[in-house]
Motif scaffolding. Structure first.
Motif, PDB file in Angstrom:
ATOM      1  N   ASP A  83      52.061 125.195  10.422  1.00 42.13           N
ATOM      2  CA  ASP A  83      52.865 123.972  10.304  1.00 42.13           C
ATOM      3  C   ASP A  83      54.322 124.258  10.655  1.00 42.13           C
ATOM      4  OD1 ASP A  83      50.853 122.217   9.550  1.00 42.13           O
ATOM      5  OD2 ASP A  83      51.169 122.498   7.397  1.00 42.13           O
TER       6      ASP A  83
ATOM      7  N   ALA B 177      56.563 122.490  13.441  1.00 40.27           N
ATOM      8  CA  ALA B 177      57.830 121.848  13.089  1.00 40.27           C
ATOM      9  C   ALA B 177      58.951 122.281  14.024  1.00 40.27           C
ATOM     10  CB  ALA B 177      58.193 122.158  11.637  1.00 40.27           C
TER      11      ALA B 177
ATOM     12  N   ASP C  50      61.796 113.586  12.162  1.00 46.95           N
ATOM     13  CA  ASP C  50      61.157 113.142  10.920  1.00 46.95           C
ATOM     14  C   ASP C  50      59.818 113.848  10.716  1.00 46.95           C
ATOM     15  OD1 ASP C  50      63.269 111.473  10.439  1.00 46.95           O
ATOM     16  OD2 ASP C  50      62.267 109.657  11.131  1.00 46.95           O
ATOM     17  N   LEU C  51      59.015 113.882  11.747  1.00 50.65           N
ATOM     18  CA  LEU C  51      57.722 114.545  11.640  1.00 50.65           C
ATOM     19  C   LEU C  51      57.898 116.044  11.397  1.00 50.65           C
ATOM     20  CD1 LEU C  51      54.689 114.411  11.751  1.00 50.65           C
ATOM     21  CD2 LEU C  51      54.797 114.504  14.251  1.00 50.65           C
TER      22      LEU C  51
ATOM     23  N   TRP D 238      60.304 117.560   9.793  1.00 51.35           N
ATOM     24  CA  TRP D 238      60.692 117.860   8.414  1.00 51.35           C
ATOM     25  C   TRP D 238      59.612 117.487   7.415  1.00 51.35           C
ATOM     26  CZ3 TRP D 238      64.089 121.031   6.413  1.00 51.35           C
ATOM     27  CH2 TRP D 238      65.028 121.574   7.290  1.00 51.35           C
ATOM     28  N   GLN D 239      58.737 116.568   7.747  1.00 52.18           N
ATOM     29  CA  GLN D 239      57.563 116.348   6.901  1.00 52.18           C
ATOM     30  C   GLN D 239      56.725 117.623   6.828  1.00 52.18           C
ATOM     31  OE1 GLN D 239      55.297 112.911   8.178  1.00 52.18           O
ATOM     32  NE2 GLN D 239      57.116 111.614   8.230  1.00 52.18           N
ATOM     33  N   LEU D 240      56.510 118.242   7.989  1.00 52.05           N
ATOM     34  CA  LEU D 240      55.749 119.485   8.027  1.00 52.05           C
ATOM     35  C   LEU D 240      56.487 120.609   7.308  1.00 52.05           C
ATOM     36  CD1 LEU D 240      54.386 119.488  11.696  1.00 52.05           C
ATOM     37  CD2 LEU D 240      53.110 119.035   9.596  1.00 52.05           C
ATOM     38  N   ARG D 241      57.805 120.683   7.507  1.00 51.00           N
ATOM     39  CA  ARG D 241      58.578 121.763   6.886  1.00 51.00           C
ATOM     40  C   ARG D 241      58.529 121.666   5.362  1.00 51.00           C
ATOM     41  NH1 ARG D 241      62.699 121.797  11.073  1.00 51.00           N
ATOM     42  NH2 ARG D 241      62.252 123.651  12.332  1.00 51.00           N
ATOM     43  N   LEU D 242      58.709 120.468   4.850  1.00 52.99           N
ATOM     44  CA  LEU D 242      58.698 120.311   3.393  1.00 52.99           C
ATOM     45  C   LEU D 242      57.336 120.708   2.829  1.00 52.99           C
ATOM     46  CD1 LEU D 242      60.726 116.996   2.979  1.00 52.99           C
ATOM     47  CD2 LEU D 242      61.477 119.323   2.477  1.00 52.99           C
ATOM     48  N   ARG D 243      56.277 120.369   3.544  1.00 54.43           N
ATOM     49  CA  ARG D 243      54.943 120.795   3.110  1.00 54.43           C
ATOM     50  C   ARG D 243      54.831 122.326   3.158  1.00 54.43           C
ATOM     51  NH1 ARG D 243      49.794 118.144   5.957  1.00 54.43           N
ATOM     52  NH2 ARG D 243      50.433 119.414   7.745  1.00 54.43           N
TER      53      ARG D 243
END
Length: 464
Positions: free
Chosen positions: A54, A58, A68-69, A71-76
């Motif tokens: 991931d 990212a 946006d996509l 950082w969604q992956l990064r936060l996960r």
């Protein structure tokens, strides 16, 4: 490889392909391979591998503007690695995020993220390294006070490193970070310090930071009014980039390397344009697409010669403006578009998202018209008699649907005004003097999209 019979092998191959694509700067392919690999790893129960992958996706997504996509992956990734107790991998993932932020023009945010890495108290050699990077990012953002604080922290931390060779290497990186902050305020001292740093890097086995040292000395010389010396250092930096560009296989090292190369290229283009050397600026900008060493002495020989009625437009997105190099009949000119990179990135991203959501045409046209005014109208002096545009996009402009730009006066889309072709580079594409030929093509129109409305007009156009 049969994806059903050998799922683990297929996932590993896709992961390796993602790493290679990231290292090569092929961000679109990297995102695709990494996304597929992460899904396969999850289906196999390999959660840590999936989270690492991931992070690869990212990096690639952020480099193509899908923030946006990304950082969604990064936060996960951060949350999952933290929960799994994988602190070393977590620090690496956060560090990669900082480098990507800096590479995409968000240096202040990169400094904050690098500070987080420095505070994690992992390997004793990593703390000063992360602090030095934080100082470099802060200096690039213009926050000199913050950069000085990070330098002081790095110098204190490096004293705890026991290995003399590692301590010396990190110490040189700290000196480079310090010179980065001083290049604008105390140019002469910075030049002297960078002279020593360059000699040290050039004499060592690890030369990855040598292009950055040349870049900082070029900036310091430019700040002191020595434009000739600055151009010489930019040239030396680019030569070192050419030597090293095929030797780096690690994705993180490659990203840092490409980021420095990008700054070198952009500043060289800006300086040459300021000095009225349009052909030299174009030579550097165009070769930047493959990181070849520019040859300004015979730059004119690299200018393509499109046939009558064709205009080649190569865009170069700089931090404070976008430059459109216009090439026709063996002549070249540069038109400046007054928009900052961050604003352009935000506008293109919002426009592309509205297109993806199939917003009504009436709502799309005002922004499509504004983009035409911004990017096509400055070309008006070169459009007389032009029937075909060959567009070479750059950075965020790859995500802009040029064909949909709207001419409010003539009530036409750009694709109705001109035949449009796209190329990765003005000089690498050698068929500009060949008329567009009709070839067999696969046309896909009006695909099913769940609850989204159908597009019958696209079906009619495809049939026609």
């Amino acid at each position: 490889v049969d994806a059903e019979r050998h799922r683990a092998l297929r996932a590993q191959i896709e992961w390796e392909l993602a790493v290679c694509a990231n290292a090569a700067g092929d961000w679109g392919s990297a995102a695709r391979y990494a996304t597929d690999a992460a899904q396969r790893f999850r289906s196999l129960g390999e959660q840590v591998f999936a989270l690492q992958t991931d992070g690869l996706a990212a990096m690639a997504l952020e480099m193509i503007g899908e923030n946006d996509l990304a950082w969604q992956l990064r936060l996960r990734t951060f949350s999952g690695l933290s929960a799994a107790g994988q602190n070393a991998l977590l620090a690496t993932s956060i560090h990669t995020a900082a480098m990507t932020l800096d590479a995409t023009g968000h240096s202040a945010a990169a400094a904050s993220v690098a500070d987080l890495c420095a505070s994690m108290n992992l390997d004793v050699s990593q703390g000063p390294f992360y602090a030095a990077n934080s100082a470099r990012y802060a200096a690039r953002s213009g926050d000199i006070h913050r950069a000085q604080q990070a330098i002081a922290r790095a110098r204190a931390d490096v004293q705890r490193v026991k290995d003399p060779a590692i301590r010396e290497t990190i110490g040189t990186q700290i000196e480079l970070a310090d010179a980065t902050g001083a290049s604008g305020s105390d140019a002469r001292s910075a030049v002297a310090a960078l002279d020593r740093i360059i000699r040290r890097f050039a004499a060592g086995d690890v030369r990855i930071d040598l292009p950055d040292a040349y870049l900082q000395r070029a900036r310091a010389r430019g700040a002191s009014g020595d434009e000739t010396g600055a151009l010489a250092d930019y040239g030396a930096a680019l030569q070192e980039v050419e030597k090293q560009r095929t030797t780096l296989s690690n994705a993180e090292s490659r990203l840092r390397f490409l980021d420095v190369a990008t700054h070198i290229i952009e500043e060289t283009v800006d300086l040459r344009l300021m000095r009225g050397d349009v052909a030299g600026a174009f030579a550097v900008a165009d070769r930047a697409r493959t990181l070849f060493d520019p040859q300004p002495a015979n730059a004119a020989s690299s200018i393509p010669t499109p046939r009558e009625g064709v205009l080649v437009v190569e865009y170069t997105v700089l931090p404070q403006r976008t430059v459109a190099f216009c090439i026709a009949r063996g002549r070249i000119a540069a038109e400046s578009v007054p928009i900052e990179r961050r604003e352009l990135e935000a506008r293109v991203s919002a426009f592309a998202e509205r297109m993806r959501r199939r917003v009504r045409v009436e709502e799309i046209r005002p922004e499509a018209s504004a983009f035409r005014t911004l990017l096509i109208e400055p070309l008006r002096p070169h459009l007389a008699g032009v029937r075909e545009l060959i567009i070479v996009p750059d950075r965020q402009l790859h995500a802009l649907p040029f064909a949909a730009l709207w001419n409010e006066e003539t009530k036409q889309y750009l694709v109705e005004e001109f035949t449009l072709r796209f190329a990765p580079s003005a000089t690498l594409s050698r068929d500009f003097d060949v008329a567009s030929q009709q070839h067999a093509v696969l046309v896909i129109a009006d695909p099913p999209a769940g609850t989204k409305p159908q597009l019958p007009a696209s079906r009619e156009e495809a049939i026609a």
